[in-house]
Design a protein around this motif. Structure first.
Motif, PDB file in Angstrom:
ATOM      1  N   PHE A 154      22.867  25.056  53.171  1.00 57.47           N
ATOM      2  CA  PHE A 154      23.876  25.044  53.106  1.00 57.47           C
ATOM      3  C   PHE A 154      23.537  26.327  54.678  1.00 57.47           C
ATOM      4  CE2 PHE A 154      24.415  24.080  48.674  1.00 57.47           C
ATOM      5  CZ  PHE A 154      24.863  23.163  49.041  1.00 57.47           C
ATOM      6  N   ALA A 155      22.722  26.605  55.010  1.00 51.46           N
ATOM      7  CA  ALA A 155      22.179  27.671  56.201  1.00 51.46           C
ATOM      8  C   ALA A 155      23.398  27.162  57.485  1.00 51.46           C
ATOM      9  CB  ALA A 155      20.857  26.957  56.653  1.00 51.46           C
ATOM     10  N   GLY A 156      24.238  27.684  57.769  1.00 52.15           N
ATOM     11  CA  GLY A 156      25.328  27.963  58.853  1.00 52.15           C
ATOM     12  C   GLY A 156      26.527  27.383  58.694  1.00 52.15           C
ATOM     13  N   ILE A 157      26.978  27.649  57.166  1.00 51.34           N
ATOM     14  CA  ILE A 157      27.531  27.160  56.472  1.00 51.34           C
ATOM     15  C   ILE A 157      28.365  28.423  55.656  1.00 51.34           C
ATOM     16  CG2 ILE A 157      29.090  25.391  54.153  1.00 51.34           C
ATOM     17  CD1 ILE A 157      26.817  23.708  55.209  1.00 51.34           C
ATOM     18  N   SER A 158      29.768  28.574  56.636  1.00 50.88           N
ATOM     19  CA  SER A 158      30.473  29.692  55.304  1.00 50.88           C
ATOM     20  C   SER A 158      30.908  29.874  54.758  1.00 50.88           C
ATOM     21  CB  SER A 158      31.825  29.453  57.528  1.00 50.88           C
ATOM     22  OG  SER A 158      32.431  28.589  56.429  1.00 50.88           O
ATOM     23  N   ALA A 159      31.213  30.489  53.757  1.00 57.21           N
ATOM     24  CA  ALA A 159      32.137  30.926  52.316  1.00 57.21           C
ATOM     25  C   ALA A 159      32.904  30.205  52.564  1.00 57.21           C
ATOM     26  CB  ALA A 159      32.145  32.334  52.857  1.00 57.21           C
ATOM     27  N   ASP A 160      33.973  29.995  53.264  1.00 58.98           N
ATOM     28  CA  ASP A 160      35.396  29.244  53.529  1.00 58.98           C
ATOM     29  C   ASP A 160      34.892  28.087  53.005  1.00 58.98           C
ATOM     30  OD1 ASP A 160      36.916  31.653  52.986  1.00 58.98           O
ATOM     31  OD2 ASP A 160      37.436  31.604  55.050  1.00 58.98           O
ATOM     32  N   ASN A 161      33.780  27.650  54.116  1.00 57.81           N
ATOM     33  CA  ASN A 161      33.218  26.559  54.205  1.00 57.81           C
ATOM     34  C   ASN A 161      32.747  25.474  52.599  1.00 57.81           C
ATOM     35  OD1 ASN A 161      33.958  24.870  55.650  1.00 57.81           O
ATOM     36  ND2 ASN A 161      32.844  25.200  58.065  1.00 57.81           N
ATOM     37  N   MET A 162      31.664  26.859  51.999  1.00 56.93           N
ATOM     38  CA  MET A 162      30.697  26.372  50.875  1.00 56.93           C
ATOM     39  C   MET A 162      31.861  26.110  49.595  1.00 56.93           C
ATOM     40  SD  MET A 162      27.956  26.297  49.772  1.00 56.93           S
ATOM     41  CE  MET A 162      28.179  25.476  48.178  1.00 56.93           C
ATOM     42  N   LYS A 163      33.365  26.781  50.013  1.00 60.78           N
ATOM     43  CA  LYS A 163      34.078  26.422  48.345  1.00 60.78           C
ATOM     44  C   LYS A 163      34.495  25.085  47.991  1.00 60.78           C
ATOM     45  CE  LYS A 163      36.145  31.233  48.299  1.00 60.78           C
ATOM     46  NZ  LYS A 163      37.260  31.957  48.548  1.00 60.78           N
ATOM     47  N   LEU A 197      24.042  31.149  44.686  1.00 60.10           N
ATOM     48  CA  LEU A 197      25.565  30.923  45.531  1.00 60.10           C
ATOM     49  C   LEU A 197      26.122  32.397  45.630  1.00 60.10           C
ATOM     50  CD1 LEU A 197      27.044  27.727  44.581  1.00 60.10           C
ATOM     51  CD2 LEU A 197      25.615  28.577  46.518  1.00 60.10           C
ATOM     52  N   ALA A 198      26.313  33.273  44.651  1.00 61.28           N
ATOM     53  CA  ALA A 198      26.619  34.603  44.485  1.00 61.28           C
ATOM     54  C   ALA A 198      25.704  35.320  45.405  1.00 61.28           C
ATOM     55  CB  ALA A 198      26.476  34.737  43.230  1.00 61.28           C
ATOM     56  N   LYS A 199      24.323  35.305  45.309  1.00 62.49           N
ATOM     57  CA  LYS A 199      23.028  36.518  46.491  1.00 62.49           C
ATOM     58  C   LYS A 199      24.013  35.869  47.743  1.00 62.49           C
ATOM     59  CE  LYS A 199      19.231  36.621  42.797  1.00 62.49           C
ATOM     60  NZ  LYS A 199      19.281  36.368  42.397  1.00 62.49           N
ATOM     61  N   MET A 200      24.073  34.920  48.087  1.00 62.64           N
ATOM     62  CA  MET A 200      24.105  33.834  49.277  1.00 62.64           C
ATOM     63  C   MET A 200      25.128  34.419  49.777  1.00 62.64           C
ATOM     64  SD  MET A 200      22.350  30.191  49.173  1.00 62.64           S
ATOM     65  CE  MET A 200      22.518  29.255  50.555  1.00 62.64           C
ATOM     66  N   TYR A 201      26.712  33.732  49.141  1.00 68.27           N
ATOM     67  CA  TYR A 201      27.515  34.334  49.321  1.00 68.27           C
ATOM     68  C   TYR A 201      28.601  35.359  49.275  1.00 68.27           C
ATOM     69  CZ  TYR A 201      27.588  30.099  52.038  1.00 68.27           C
ATOM     70  OH  TYR A 201      26.723  28.845  52.990  1.00 68.27           O
ATOM     71  N   SER A 202      29.269  34.826  48.036  1.00 65.76           N
ATOM     72  CA  SER A 202      29.685  36.513  46.963  1.00 65.76           C
ATOM     73  C   SER A 202      30.027  35.110  45.786  1.00 65.76           C
ATOM     74  CB  SER A 202      31.167  37.094  47.785  1.00 65.76           C
ATOM     75  OG  SER A 202      31.894  35.358  47.528  1.00 65.76           O
ATOM     76  N   LYS A 203      30.239  36.045  44.773  1.00 63.00           N
ATOM     77  CA  LYS A 203      30.515  35.962  43.439  1.00 63.00           C
ATOM     78  C   LYS A 203      32.133  35.295  43.613  1.00 63.00           C
ATOM     79  CE  LYS A 203      31.331  37.626  38.576  1.00 63.00           C
ATOM     80  NZ  LYS A 203      32.289  36.425  38.084  1.00 63.00           N
ATOM     81  N   ASP A 204      33.037  35.061  43.958  1.00 61.51           N
ATOM     82  CA  ASP A 204      34.752  34.683  44.040  1.00 61.51           C
ATOM     83  C   ASP A 204      33.333  33.417  44.730  1.00 61.51           C
ATOM     84  OD1 ASP A 204      36.454  33.964  44.585  1.00 61.51           O
ATOM     85  OD2 ASP A 204      36.210  34.490  46.843  1.00 61.51           O
ATOM     86  N   VAL A 205      32.711  33.032  45.953  1.00 64.85           N
ATOM     87  CA  VAL A 205      32.208  31.498  45.967  1.00 64.85           C
ATOM     88  C   VAL A 205      31.826  31.193  44.759  1.00 64.85           C
ATOM     89  CG1 VAL A 205      30.530  30.875  47.835  1.00 64.85           C
ATOM     90  CG2 VAL A 205      32.189  32.102  48.326  1.00 64.85           C
ATOM     91  N   ALA A 206      30.413  31.953  44.178  1.00 61.50           N
ATOM     92  CA  ALA A 206      29.974  31.536  43.487  1.00 61.50           C
ATOM     93  C   ALA A 206      30.872  30.358  41.936  1.00 61.50           C
ATOM     94  CB  ALA A 206      28.846  32.083  42.656  1.00 61.50           C
ATOM     95  N   ASP A 207      31.419  31.478  41.431  1.00 58.78           N
ATOM     96  CA  ASP A 207      32.701  31.016  40.724  1.00 58.78           C
ATOM     97  C   ASP A 207      33.387  29.412  40.435  1.00 58.78           C
ATOM     98  OD1 ASP A 207      32.111  33.013  38.922  1.00 58.78           O
ATOM     99  OD2 ASP A 207      33.545  34.728  39.334  1.00 58.78           O
ATOM    100  N   SER A 208      33.950  29.940  42.849  1.00 61.92           N
ATOM    101  CA  SER A 208      35.154  28.863  42.681  1.00 61.92           C
ATOM    102  C   SER A 208      34.418  27.109  42.464  1.00 61.92           C
ATOM    103  CB  SER A 208      35.828  28.981  43.529  1.00 61.92           C
ATOM    104  OG  SER A 208      34.370  29.503  45.088  1.00 61.92           O
ATOM    105  N   VAL A 209      32.578  27.203  43.210  1.00 64.02           N
ATOM    106  CA  VAL A 209      31.709  25.528  43.286  1.00 64.02           C
ATOM    107  C   VAL A 209      31.959  25.046  42.341  1.00 64.02           C
ATOM    108  CG1 VAL A 209      30.076  24.726  44.695  1.00 64.02           C
ATOM    109  CG2 VAL A 209      31.000  26.747  45.612  1.00 64.02           C
TER     110      VAL A 209
END
Ligand code: PGA
Length: 255
Positions: A154-163, A197-209
């Motif tokens: 997921f290198a270089g993938i934005s939080a929005d895309n990660m979702k 994912l929470a560490k790489m992005y945020s809890k919000d991203v981690a909760d939604s994947v």
């Protein structure tokens, strides 16, 4: 606690099975069996089956996925298939980085990263597979291995895309072997993936994947695996080729 935030996805991975006419027959059997599913139902099928698969599931709640995609838009890549080709057929999901591709076809985290970005850019959902080998689990480096895959894939993938990415945790030792991870083992690694994912992005991203488990999931073990907090679905090989087994797994996800 946050499971309700996520889409539960039950996806079949047909691998190199079923001709186009067989694909049509199998999907026609599955359609009525899963019509009341309250989870997302996906069939990832061989390239040559895609067109007939999309046509067959029209008007149903089943989505179609491919099993790989190249990262370039077009060009001199004999034997490869682009995301534009898949998108035009009506494909919604693409499996990326399956362990069989990593083991037998030279797939690396770097190419998984390129393919994932291309699938996202084309507006489809990648199902990115990660997981440890038997000897890696025995050496107690599962988290190290999976953590490294997540960072590189997921290198270089934005939080929005990660979702918009689905992750499939597939311990390689459990694939096609009949050796399923225990629900506790599946939950442990899926929870680790979410923490990472929470560490790489945020809890919000981690909760939604959506994080699926894959590896000998079947009609008898699915309910217990899917009851785990961080297991949001399944990527199913062998059992997805039998309509009664696949639909039973979908029902287990509904329960
Ligand atoms: P299996 O395959 O269910 O046959 O173990 C799972 C997968 O490879 O996605």
């Amino acid at each position: 606690m946050n499971k309700a935030l996520r889409k539960v996805i039950i996806a079949g991975n047909w691998k190199m099975n079923k001709t186009p006419s067989e694909a049509k027959a199998l999907l026609s059997e599955i359609i009525p069996l899963v019509k009341d599913a309250d989870c997302e139902v996906v069939a990832c099928v061989p390239y040559v089956d895609l067109a007939v698969a999309v046509e067959t599931v029209k008007g149903s709640n089943i989505k179609i996925g491919a099993e790989n995609a190249h990262w370039a838009e077009s060009g001199a890549f004999t034997g490869e298939i682009s995301t534009g080709m898949l998108k035009e057929i009506g494909v919604d999901y693409v499996v990326i980085g399956h362990s069989e591709r990593r083991q037998y076809f030279g797939e690396t985290d770097a190419t998984v990263n390129l393919r994932t970005k291309a699938v996202l850019a084309a507006g489809m959902t990648p199902i990115v597979c990660v997981g440890e080998l038997k000897e890696e689990r025995e050496a107690k480096i599962t988290e190290e291995i999976v953590g490294k895959q997540l960072k590189l894939d997921f290198a270089g993938i934005s939080a929005d895309n990660m979702k918009n990415i689905v992750i499939a945790y597939e311990p390689v030792w459990a694939i096609g072997t009949g050796l399923t991870a225990t629900p506790a083992q599946a939950e442990e690694v899926c929870a680790f993936i979410r923490e990472t994912l929470a560490k790489m992005y945020s809890k919000d991203v981690a909760d939604s994947v959506t994080i699926q488990y894959g590896g000998s999931m079947n009609d008898t073990n699915a309910a217990e695996l899917l009851s785990k907090e961080d297991v949001d679905g399944g990527l199913i090989g062998g059992a997805s080729l039998v309509s009664s087994k696949f639909s039973a797994i979908v029902s287990a996800a509904n329960a």
